[in-house]
Write an enzyme that holds these catalytic residues in place. Structure first.
Site, PDB file in Angstrom:
ATOM      1  N   GLY A  37      -1.179   2.784  -7.504  1.00 11.37           N
ATOM      2  CA  GLY A  37      -1.539   4.188  -7.625  1.00 11.37           C
ATOM      3  C   GLY A  37      -0.367   5.077  -7.293  1.00 11.37           C
ATOM      4  O   GLY A  37       0.615   4.628  -6.704  1.00 11.37           O
TER       5      GLY A  37
ATOM      6  N   GLY B 287       0.683   9.109  -5.940  1.00  6.08           N
ATOM      7  CA  GLY B 287       0.208  10.383  -5.393  1.00  6.08           C
ATOM      8  C   GLY B 287       1.353  11.359  -5.325  1.00  6.08           C
ATOM      9  O   GLY B 287       2.447  11.083  -5.831  1.00  6.08           O
ATOM     10  N   ALA B 288       1.083  12.482  -4.672  1.00  5.44           N
ATOM     11  CA  ALA B 288       2.097  13.531  -4.611  1.00  5.44           C
ATOM     12  C   ALA B 288       3.273  13.099  -3.738  1.00  5.44           C
ATOM     13  O   ALA B 288       4.393  13.543  -3.937  1.00  5.44           O
ATOM     14  CB  ALA B 288       1.464  14.790  -4.043  1.00  5.44           C
ATOM     15  N   MET B 289       2.988  12.244  -2.746  1.00  4.73           N
ATOM     16  CA  MET B 289       4.027  11.933  -1.788  1.00  4.73           C
ATOM     17  C   MET B 289       4.643  10.556  -1.972  1.00  4.73           C
ATOM     18  O   MET B 289       5.376  10.090  -1.126  1.00  4.73           O
ATOM     19  CB  MET B 289       3.467  12.071  -0.386  1.00  4.73           C
ATOM     20  CG  MET B 289       3.286  13.520  -0.011  1.00  4.73           C
ATOM     21  SD  MET B 289       2.722  13.714   1.646  1.00  4.73           S
ATOM     22  CE  MET B 289       0.981  13.499   1.469  1.00  4.73           C
TER      23      MET B 289
ATOM     24  N   VAL C 183       2.265   3.639  -4.643  1.00  5.32           N
ATOM     25  CA  VAL C 183       1.827   2.464  -3.916  1.00  5.32           C
ATOM     26  C   VAL C 183       1.826   1.260  -4.854  1.00  5.32           C
ATOM     27  O   VAL C 183       1.357   1.356  -5.987  1.00  5.32           O
ATOM     28  CB  VAL C 183       0.411   2.692  -3.333  1.00  5.32           C
ATOM     29  CG1 VAL C 183      -0.087   1.451  -2.610  1.00  5.32           C
ATOM     30  CG2 VAL C 183       0.418   3.889  -2.389  1.00  5.32           C
TER      31      VAL C 183
ATOM     32  N   ASP D  10      -3.284  15.554   6.173  1.00  3.73           N
ATOM     33  CA  ASP D  10      -3.627  15.454   4.749  1.00  3.73           C
ATOM     34  C   ASP D  10      -4.948  14.710   4.589  1.00  3.73           C
ATOM     35  O   ASP D  10      -5.067  13.782   3.795  1.00  3.73           O
ATOM     36  CB  ASP D  10      -2.488  14.757   4.002  1.00  3.73           C
ATOM     37  CG  ASP D  10      -2.560  14.989   2.494  1.00  3.73           C
ATOM     38  OD1 ASP D  10      -3.302  15.903   2.071  1.00  3.73           O
ATOM     39  OD2 ASP D  10      -1.893  14.260   1.741  1.00  3.73           O
TER      40      ASP D  10
HETATM   41  N1  LIG Z   1      -3.207   0.031   1.762  1.00  2.00           N
HETATM   42  C1  LIG Z   1      -3.671   0.214   0.528  1.00  2.00           C
HETATM   43  N2  LIG Z   1      -4.362  -0.769  -0.088  1.00  2.00           N
HETATM   44  C2  LIG Z   1      -4.834  -0.584  -1.334  1.00  2.00           C
HETATM   45  N3  LIG Z   1      -4.681   0.537  -2.054  1.00  2.00           N
HETATM   46  C3  LIG Z   1      -4.001   1.562  -1.501  1.00  2.00           C
HETATM   47  C4  LIG Z   1      -3.452   1.442  -0.188  1.00  2.00           C
HETATM   48  N4  LIG Z   1      -2.820   2.602   0.105  1.00  2.00           N
HETATM   49  C5  LIG Z   1      -2.990   3.402  -0.973  1.00  2.00           C
HETATM   50  N5  LIG Z   1      -3.682   2.782  -1.936  1.00  2.00           N
HETATM   51  C6  LIG Z   1      -4.077   3.352  -3.218  1.00  2.00           C
HETATM   52  O1  LIG Z   1      -2.936   3.782  -3.906  1.00  2.00           O
HETATM   53  C7  LIG Z   1      -3.201   4.985  -4.582  1.00  2.00           C
HETATM   54  C8  LIG Z   1      -2.097   5.965  -4.370  1.00  2.00           C
HETATM   55  O2  LIG Z   1      -2.062   6.356  -3.021  1.00  2.00           O
HETATM   56  P1  LIG Z   1      -1.221   7.603  -2.588  1.00  2.00           P
HETATM   57  O3  LIG Z   1      -1.395   7.799  -1.135  1.00  2.00           O
HETATM   58  O4  LIG Z   1       0.165   7.443  -3.114  1.00  2.00           O
HETATM   59  O5  LIG Z   1      -1.905   8.755  -3.437  1.00  2.00           O
HETATM   60  P2  LIG Z   1      -2.879   9.918  -3.063  1.00  2.00           P
HETATM   61  O6  LIG Z   1      -3.580   9.666  -1.787  1.00  2.00           O
HETATM   62  O7  LIG Z   1      -3.710  10.176  -4.271  1.00  2.00           O
HETATM   63  O8  LIG Z   1      -1.918  11.109  -2.901  1.00  2.00           O
HETATM   64  P3  LIG Z   1      -0.999  11.543  -1.676  1.00  2.00           P
HETATM   65  O9  LIG Z   1       0.398  11.208  -2.083  1.00  2.00           O
HETATM   66  O10 LIG Z   1      -1.238  12.996  -1.601  1.00  2.00           O
HETATM   67  O11 LIG Z   1      -1.441  10.789  -0.480  1.00  2.00           O
HETATM   68  C9  LIG Z   1      -4.526   5.489  -4.118  1.00  2.00           C
HETATM   69  O12 LIG Z   1      -5.435   5.313  -5.178  1.00  2.00           O
HETATM   70  C10 LIG Z   1      -4.918   4.623  -2.990  1.00  2.00           C
HETATM   71  O13 LIG Z   1      -6.279   4.359  -3.045  1.00  2.00           O
END
Ligand SMILES: Nc1ncnc2c1ncn2[C@@H]1O[C@H](COP(=O)(O)OP(=O)(O)OP(=O)(O)O)[C@@H](O)[C@H]1O
Ligand SMILES: [Mg+2]
Length: 501
Positions: free
Chosen positions: A22, A24-26, A29, A148
């Site tokens: 996935g 996200g803004a920051m 993953v 956040d």
């Molecule tokens: N430890 C983890 N195990 C499984 N999936 C994860 C894990 N951490 C994050 N993800 C998944 O990866 C995706 C991207 O996460 P990310 O935190 O980069 O994005 P976000 O939360 O949408 O935005 P932000 O950057 O604002 O936090 C999300 O869909 C999240 O559910």
């Protein structure tokens, strides 16, 4: 699956990036495999910020250490296993990989029943509470604000014993990115969940997270946002969070009045009008959960916290205290595992011989456990237990389980299924009778891994002597020791506690 240039890359000579999970803004993953520890699936998050100077690196390492330590304090915070900066100066975190559904997806597609909402809300508070109370880092109390809180930073995972388990992601990451931006007008966070004071770029305290939690609780109950701006711009949201009163929760939703009041209070524009701590929210949720949750009467699953063992454990303890040191074991300072049969079933135990004085010294210790698995050249598990207290430091109690043996298999499965084990202490000077018994609980995700490792070892073949795997694990253990010590030193409480890694 999204195609990505990082896919297939090996990070830190250890993590094989498999696919993007996935974005996200920051940051982004990845699902990855930890090649050093038997290919365990992990999540690697790269932050969107490169660390171009030493000051930025130091700050990242400090914040990442704090996040990793914090994650040890609650099962409602995703565990951080490692962190670092790659060859391109991009910082990354390695986390446990959570097989779950993001709360944002759940809210989009389902209506949450009241008991389910109450359970999520309680678990979110239990995750936020230790952060807001603060951890001790470098002997300094350090409060951590999430900054956040929003549904995409919450994952719901299914746990075989605890049911739906809430995990908070991205603790402190917003601060890290914020700090590396323009210092005067830095702003991070997701506009819809931002507190008025956060939008102003003010110094934040726990009450800012409480506002964001309020927005999220409203959304969980109503399926829509409490505040909608005239325009979805920064200015629009700024005005909305400062001036627009939140919508009332529709009476059609049949939400108990005290819950409506609680959510409204969290959404107060003025932080002094909100609940002043998540503990206060937990107190308000408790009677609601008692009244409306169908699962509550059993008392077995609530609260989802590490608690002391219930009464039956005392009986097992009494049985353990009658144990005698086996004749075929040398009377030396050694540790060995054993499954013992009791009237209450089979119990996994660790038998430990120490000097009598050391046993006394260790009676009030924090207990910590962690498991490392190596698939090759021979499937071997290292079961690490540490007793730690401020005065006497750590007592390491490592032991190896060969997962190609019957005993190793049975122990790994038993530990995974029961989620705890007993430690039986024998004094070198008086080895006949067990002197003291302690219980250590195992984190649910580690339990799941133990079961997976036991299963996978059945099909794995051994290509070398078990001793070679032991030596490799021993090296990894030596490398891990300082990190474990940092965690243990941070968990400075007046009472002995039980933490698992
Ligand atoms: N430890 C983890 N195990 C499984 N999936 C994860 C894990 N951490 C994050 N993800 C998944 O990866 C995706 C991207 O996460 P990310 O935190 O980069 O994005 P976000 O939360 O949408 O935005 P932000 O950057 O604002 O936090 C999300 O869909 C999240 O559910
Ligand atoms: Mg996130």
């Amino acid at each position: 699956m999204i195609k990505d240039p990082n896919t297939g890359r090996k990070l830190a000579d250890r993590y094989q990036l498999i696919e993007i999970a996935g974005k996200g803004a920051m940051g982004q993953v990845y699902r990855a495999e930890d090649l050093l520890l038997g290919g365990v699936t992990v999540a690697v998050k790269f932050l969107s910020q490169t660390l171009l100077n030493q000051k930025m690196r130091n700050r990242f390492l400090r914040e990442a250490t704090i996040c990793a330590l914090l994650a040890e304090k609650s099962i409602h915070i995703v565990r951080v296993r490692d962190y670092g900066v790659d060859d391109n100066d991009v910082p990354y975190y390695v986390m446990e990989f959570l097989e779950g559904q993001s709360l944002s997806e759940i809210i989009k597609t389902q209506h949450l029943s009241l008991p389910r909402f109450l359970s999520y809300a309680r678990q979110l508070c239990l995750g936020l509470e230790p952060a807001h109370k603060g951890i001790v880092f470098n002997r300094e109390p350090t409060v951590i604000i999430h900054r956040d809180i929003k549904p995409s930073n919450v994952l719901i995972v299914q746990d075989s014993t605890l049911g739906e388990l809430v995990k908070i992601l991205d603790f402190g990451i917003a601060k890290l990115i914020e700090a590396n931006r323009d210092q005067t007008h830095s702003f991070m966070g997701t506009l819809a969940y931002c507190s008025p004071e956060q939008m102003e770029g003010k110094e934040l305290d726990n009450r800012s997270d409480i506002y964001s939690l309020g927005v999220m609780m409203y959304e969980m109950l109503a399926g829509e946002m409490p505040i909608i701006p005239e325009t979805p711009s920064f200015g629009g949201w700024y005005k909305a969070h400062h001036q627009k009163p939140p919508k009332g929760l529709s009476t059609a939703l049949n939400i108990p009045q005290p819950l409506e009041q609680l959510v409204r209070k969290c959404l107060a524009k003025d932080p002094s009008q909100r609940p002043q701590s998540v503990s206060e929210i937990l107190k308000a949720l408790e009677p609601l959960e008692q009244r409306y949750s169908d699962r509550y009467p059993s008392q077995t699953k609530f609260p989802v916290q590490r608690t002391e063992e219930p009464t039956p454990a005392l009986t097992i303890e009494a049985i353990c205290l009658q144990a005698t040191w086996p004749k075929d074991k040398p009377k030396q300072k050694i540790v060995f595992p054993k499954l013992i049969r009791t009237s209450r079933g089979v119990v996994a135990t660790l038998w430990v011989m120490l000097s009598g004085q050391d046993i006394v010294n260790r009676q009030f210790s924090t207990r910590y456990n962690q498991f490392l698995f190596l698939t090759s050249p021979h499937p071997m598990l290292l079961w690490i237990t540490v007793l730690h207290n401020r005065e006497f430091g750590p007592r390491w109690l490592p032991c190896y389980l060969d997962l190609k043996t019957n005993l190793g298999q049975r122990l790994a499965r038993h530990l995974g299924q029961s989620g705890s084990y007993r430690m039986l202490f024998f004094a070198l000077e008086k080895p006949q009778k067990c002197q003291h018994v302690m219980t250590s609980t195992i984190d649910p995700t580690q339990c799941q891994m133990l079961l997976n490792w036991a299963n996978s070892s059945q099909t794995l073949s051994s290509s070398a002597q078990p001793q070679i795997s032991k030596n490799m694990l021993r090296k990894e253990f030596e490398r891990l020791k300082p990190q474990i010590l940092i965690k243990l030193e941070a968990v400075h409480t007046d009472f002995p506690s039980d933490i698992s890694g």
